[in-house]
Design an enzyme around this catalytic site. Structure first.
Site, short mmCIF file in Angstrom:
data_model
loop_
_atom_site.label_atom_id
_atom_site.label_comp_id
_atom_site.label_asym_id
_atom_site.label_seq_id
_atom_site.Cartn_x
_atom_site.Cartn_y
_atom_site.Cartn_z
N HIS A 74 34.34 61.51 73.62
CA HIS A 74 33.25 61.94 72.74
C HIS A 74 31.92 61.38 73.21
O HIS A 74 31.84 60.28 73.74
CB HIS A 74 33.43 61.38 71.32
CG HIS A 74 34.74 61.56 70.69
ND1 HIS A 74 34.95 62.48 69.69
CD2 HIS A 74 35.93 60.93 70.89
CE1 HIS A 74 36.22 62.40 69.28
NE2 HIS A 74 36.83 61.47 70.00
N SER A 102 41.88 61.73 70.36
CA SER A 102 41.48 63.15 70.32
C SER A 102 40.90 63.62 71.64
O SER A 102 40.88 64.82 71.91
CB SER A 102 40.45 63.36 69.23
OG SER A 102 41.00 63.07 67.97
N GLN A 115 39.03 57.50 63.55
CA GLN A 115 39.78 56.66 64.47
C GLN A 115 38.94 55.42 64.79
O GLN A 115 37.72 55.49 64.88
CB GLN A 115 40.10 57.43 65.74
CG GLN A 115 41.06 58.59 65.51
CD GLN A 115 41.33 59.37 66.77
OE1 GLN A 115 41.64 58.80 67.80
NE2 GLN A 115 41.19 60.69 66.68
N CYS A 161 35.81 70.43 69.35
CA CYS A 161 36.06 70.16 67.93
C CYS A 161 35.58 71.34 67.10
O CYS A 161 34.60 72.00 67.45
CB CYS A 161 35.33 68.88 67.51
SG CYS A 161 35.58 68.42 65.79
N HIS A 203 28.91 64.75 66.94
CA HIS A 203 29.56 64.41 68.21
C HIS A 203 29.85 65.66 69.02
O HIS A 203 29.79 66.78 68.52
CB HIS A 203 30.86 63.62 67.95
CG HIS A 203 32.02 64.46 67.53
ND1 HIS A 203 33.27 64.31 68.05
CD2 HIS A 203 32.12 65.47 66.64
CE1 HIS A 203 34.10 65.18 67.50
NE2 HIS A 203 33.42 65.90 66.63
#
Length: 173
Positions: free
Chosen positions: A167, A164, A141, A123, A69
């Site tokens: 993505h 977060s 998640q 990330c 991702h």
């Protein structure tokens, strides 16, 4: 060395393509079972009837997926900081605009997700080209997990919103 006529070459390529396709299909016909007498798992091929103790090449647990991702965080992310920027001050709309630009570059063939993730993802998986490895249900998640399981291998998601950030997900296995 023998010379091949186009007809012979075509027959050779076709036979090898069929053999390769059969190998791939056979790899997908394995299932994990449990031996009661040895109290351990073994692998059974539904097509050939073959049983083996070690995981066959190409076998993957159908309950697991593999994905990479690219994450773009925003100021409302659960942790608005990254290896690139601390603190992150962009809005969610700005993050989505950035992510859509990344997606366009990937879809157009200008670059690929792994290359782009190394420099653009917020990330820590950026160091591995965004590769998250193999994971099962309940490990990510919910929105991320649902999107990943809905993708086919090799398919790139639309932007996915989680706590977060936003993505792009590429299912790789």
């Amino acid at each position: 060395m023998d010379s091949f006529t186009p007809r012979v070459l075509w027959a050779y390529l076709k036979a090898n393509l069929v053999a390769t396709q059969s190998t791939i299909e056979a790899a997908n016909d394995w299932e994990e079972r449990h031996s009661k007498t040895r109290a351990r798992p073994y692998y059974f091929n539904r097509t050939t009837g073959e049983s083996v103790w070690d995981k066959p090449e190409g076998y993957s647990d159908p309950g697991e997926v593999r994905a990479s991702h690219l994450l773009v965080k925003h100021r409302d992310s659960r942790r608005p900081a990254s290896w690139k920027e601390d603190p992150i001050t962009r809005s969610k709309e700005e993050a989505l605009h950035i992510l859509n630009g990344h997606r366009q570059r990937i879809v157009s063939g200008e670059t690929d997700l792994a290359t782009l993730a190394q420099t653009e993802s917020d990330c820590s998986s950026a160091k591995k080209g965004g590769d998250l490895g193999v994971f099962g249900k309940g490990q990510m998640q919910a929105a991320f997990e649902n999107a990943t399981y809905a993708l086919k291998v090799g398919e790139l998601s639309e932007p996915i919103d989680t706590d977060s950030g936003v993505h792009l997900i590429l299912r790789t296995g």
